[in-house]
Design an enzyme around this catalytic site. Sequence first.
Site, PDB file in Angstrom:
ATOM      1  N   HIS A 238       0.853  -1.193   0.000  1.00 22.56           N
ATOM      2  CA  HIS A 238       0.000   0.000   0.000  1.00 22.56           C
ATOM      3  C   HIS A 238       0.885   1.238   0.000  1.00 22.56           C
ATOM      4  O   HIS A 238       2.084   1.153   0.268  1.00 22.56           O
ATOM      5  CB  HIS A 238      -0.885   0.015   1.261  1.00 22.56           C
ATOM      6  CG  HIS A 238      -0.079   0.138   2.534  1.00 22.56           C
ATOM      7  ND1 HIS A 238       0.512  -0.933   3.147  1.00 22.56           N
ATOM      8  CD2 HIS A 238       0.253   1.224   3.281  1.00 22.56           C
ATOM      9  CE1 HIS A 238       1.179  -0.532   4.223  1.00 22.56           C
ATOM     10  NE2 HIS A 238       1.045   0.789   4.324  1.00 22.56           N
ATOM     11  N   ASP A 240       0.863   5.171   1.859  1.00 21.29           N
ATOM     12  CA  ASP A 240       0.212   5.797   3.014  1.00 21.29           C
ATOM     13  C   ASP A 240      -0.560   7.035   2.547  1.00 21.29           C
ATOM     14  O   ASP A 240      -0.075   7.810   1.725  1.00 21.29           O
ATOM     15  CB  ASP A 240       1.249   6.202   4.065  1.00 21.29           C
ATOM     16  CG  ASP A 240       1.944   4.988   4.686  1.00 21.29           C
ATOM     17  OD1 ASP A 240       1.399   3.874   4.608  1.00 21.29           O
ATOM     18  OD2 ASP A 240       3.042   5.164   5.247  1.00 21.29           O
ATOM     19  N   HIS A 296       4.778   0.100  -0.320  1.00 22.27           N
ATOM     20  CA  HIS A 296       5.542  -0.724   0.626  1.00 22.27           C
ATOM     21  C   HIS A 296       4.668  -1.795   1.246  1.00 22.27           C
ATOM     22  O   HIS A 296       3.437  -1.723   1.181  1.00 22.27           O
ATOM     23  CB  HIS A 296       6.171   0.168   1.711  1.00 22.27           C
ATOM     24  CG  HIS A 296       5.174   1.005   2.458  1.00 22.27           C
ATOM     25  ND1 HIS A 296       4.614   2.159   1.944  1.00 22.27           N
ATOM     26  CD2 HIS A 296       4.604   0.844   3.676  1.00 22.27           C
ATOM     27  CE1 HIS A 296       3.768   2.674   2.824  1.00 22.27           C
ATOM     28  NE2 HIS A 296       3.735   1.897   3.887  1.00 22.27           N
ATOM     29  N   ARG A 306       7.949  -9.345  15.188  1.00 20.11           N
ATOM     30  CA  ARG A 306       8.385  -8.021  14.749  1.00 20.11           C
ATOM     31  C   ARG A 306       7.336  -6.977  15.124  1.00 20.11           C
ATOM     32  O   ARG A 306       6.138  -7.257  15.116  1.00 20.11           O
ATOM     33  CB  ARG A 306       8.609  -8.022  13.236  1.00 20.11           C
ATOM     34  CG  ARG A 306       8.975  -6.691  12.666  1.00 20.11           C
ATOM     35  CD  ARG A 306       9.416  -6.796  11.206  1.00 20.11           C
ATOM     36  NE  ARG A 306       9.744  -5.481  10.722  1.00 20.11           N
ATOM     37  CZ  ARG A 306       8.871  -4.663  10.130  1.00 20.11           C
ATOM     38  NH1 ARG A 306       7.622  -5.037   9.920  1.00 20.11           N
ATOM     39  NH2 ARG A 306       9.247  -3.459   9.744  1.00 20.11           N
TER      40      ARG A 306
HETATM   41  C1  LIG Z   1      -4.555   8.317   8.985  1.00 17.74           C
HETATM   42  C2  LIG Z   1      -4.791   7.110   8.534  1.00 17.74           C
HETATM   43  C3  LIG Z   1      -3.918   6.407   7.551  1.00 17.74           C
HETATM   44  C4  LIG Z   1      -4.402   4.982   7.595  1.00 17.74           C
HETATM   45  C5  LIG Z   1      -5.876   5.212   7.752  1.00 17.74           C
HETATM   46  C6  LIG Z   1      -5.927   6.237   8.910  1.00 17.74           C
HETATM   47  C7  LIG Z   1      -5.628   5.502  10.237  1.00 17.74           C
HETATM   48  C8  LIG Z   1      -4.820   4.201  10.029  1.00 17.74           C
HETATM   49  C9  LIG Z   1      -3.808   4.261   8.857  1.00 17.74           C
HETATM   50  C10 LIG Z   1      -3.341   2.897   8.360  1.00 17.74           C
HETATM   51  C11 LIG Z   1      -2.132   2.310   9.124  1.00 17.74           C
HETATM   52  C12 LIG Z   1      -1.718   0.944   8.502  1.00 17.74           C
HETATM   53  C13 LIG Z   1      -1.668   0.990   6.966  1.00 17.74           C
HETATM   54  C14 LIG Z   1      -2.918   1.701   6.394  1.00 17.74           C
HETATM   55  C15 LIG Z   1      -2.952   1.593   4.877  1.00 17.74           C
HETATM   56  C16 LIG Z   1      -4.142   1.154   7.081  1.00 17.74           C
HETATM   57  O1  LIG Z   1      -4.758   0.158   6.770  1.00 17.74           O
HETATM   58  O2  LIG Z   1      -4.380   1.917   8.244  1.00 17.74           O
HETATM   59  C17 LIG Z   1      -2.947   3.134   6.911  1.00 17.74           C
HETATM   60  C18 LIG Z   1      -4.045   4.079   6.402  1.00 17.74           C
HETATM   61  C19 LIG Z   1      -3.606   4.851   5.146  1.00 17.74           C
HETATM   62  O3  LIG Z   1      -2.477   5.368   5.098  1.00 17.74           O
HETATM   63  O4  LIG Z   1      -4.392   4.886   4.219  1.00 17.74           O
HETATM   64  O1  LIG Z   2       5.513  -2.666   9.675  1.00 19.57           O
HETATM   65  C1  LIG Z   2       6.015  -1.993   8.775  1.00 19.57           C
HETATM   66  O2  LIG Z   2       7.230  -1.963   8.571  1.00 19.57           O
HETATM   67  C2  LIG Z   2       5.131  -1.181   7.860  1.00 19.57           C
HETATM   68  C3  LIG Z   2       3.950  -0.546   8.546  1.00 19.57           C
HETATM   69  C4  LIG Z   2       3.162   0.352   7.636  1.00 19.57           C
HETATM   70  O3  LIG Z   2       3.389   0.394   6.454  1.00 19.57           O
HETATM   71  C5  LIG Z   2       2.083   1.205   8.183  1.00 19.57           C
HETATM   72  O4  LIG Z   2       1.776   1.120   9.388  1.00 19.57           O
HETATM   73  O5  LIG Z   2       1.533   2.001   7.393  1.00 19.57           O
HETATM   74 FE   LIG Z   3       2.344   2.067   5.472  1.00 21.95          FE
END
Ligand SMILES: C=C1C[C@]23C[C@H]1CC[C@H]2[C@@]12CCC[C@@](C)(C(=O)O1)[C@H]2[C@@H]3C(=O)O
Ligand SMILES: O=C(O)CCC(=O)C(=O)O
Ligand SMILES: [Fe+2]
Length: 380
Positions: A238, A240, A296, A306
Amino acid sequence: MPSRVVPSDSFRANPTNHHKFLDLSSVKELPESHAWTSQNNDYPFSGGGAADGSSETVPIVDLNSGNATELIGHACKTWGVFQVVNHGIPNNLLEEIEAAGSSLFSLPMHQKLRAARAADGVSGYGVARISSFFSKRMWSEGFTIVGSPLENARKIWPDDYNKFCQTIEDYEKEMKKLAGRLMWLMLGSLGITKEEEEVKWADPKEESESGSGCAAALQMNSYPACPDPDRAMGLAAHTDSTILTVLHQSNISGLQVLREGGNRWVTVEPHPGALVVHVGDLMHILSNGSYPSVLHRAVVNRTRHRLSVAYLYGPPPGVKISPLSKLVDQYNPPMYRPVTWSEYLGTKAKHFDKALTSVRLCAPRVGFVDTNDHSSVRVG
Ligand SMILES: C=C1C[C@]23C[C@H]1CC[C@H]2[C@@]12CCC[C@@](C)(C(=O)O1)[C@H]2[C@@H]3C(=O)O
Ligand SMILES: O=C(O)CCC(=O)C(=O)O
Ligand SMILES: [Fe+2]
């Protein structure tokens, strides 16, 4: 972020917690539900750093260096990711946040589930929000914090939530400063200064006057040791939905980034004391596509648990983000329409990897590699 809480509506997604919870740390054999195959869009699991003999590694930038701005600009343009050292975050704070994460994730499942993220919620314990876009389940668990951690921490440790909350607040305070500084270094490398009217929202001085300011979410990720790591996925690929993300990973590798050009996964090796910085989709938009948000993922391993902690940093949720006017002219038309962070998070929750394309105005110029169009990416 005690005083500047993001309206949690901004972060709401499609319901994602519809899966049954499985205590991954007690599973002895990979269940079919977690076995990814070539049918899943993220296979095969090849690549992974210098194993193929190439020595290309993610750039490391020393924030004390005189040319940090140029180094960051170059890293953003060519990789969309870099590691920072001499970032000013005390080592003991990094150790504390890791310990806080460990103590949370090592709790029995029923105790973590007291803070389960609601179906339409943002904060709390659960699977990654992007899980609903995949038919297979990921080998990870997460804890998301937006605003105060108090409510959820209290549910988990009714008499003993103070230490956890204090660590989270200390960490968020330091991260906010660092993320702001990194954002200005990135903007500076694009030729944008604090005088520019259109980035007034990014100025910490404005924040104290208007009470708005940049916002953030904190995401703790846990990847238990996995009996069959070659067929499992920790966190699927994905980008961010942020301006930038500051990631602390424990000293176990697992984070991989897709190298520009789109055909090789490179492992971001843990470097003692370093933090990983991702260019997010909103920086991609601000830079009019010249700083690509990095694709990533996290892979898992057979023996070691981890942990990672991501600080997801964005603009004030209601401010319109669009390509910076200094970067736009008749030869370089704006590639994206204006969008607020709230709106973009909603778009991401609905369209996932098509979100950036869905706010795009025009096709990339000829010869421009659109590193964000992953619909056809096949890695192998
Ligand atoms: C501010 C954010 C950014 C979110 C949504 C919201 C709260 C949680 C974040 C994450 C964190 C983990 C990867 C991701 C892809 C997910 O599944 O939740 C992120 C997402 C995004 O970057 O789109
Ligand atoms: O665990 C990781 O190294 C990646 C985590 C991540 O991509 C995220 O929280 O958005
Ligand atoms: Fe991420």
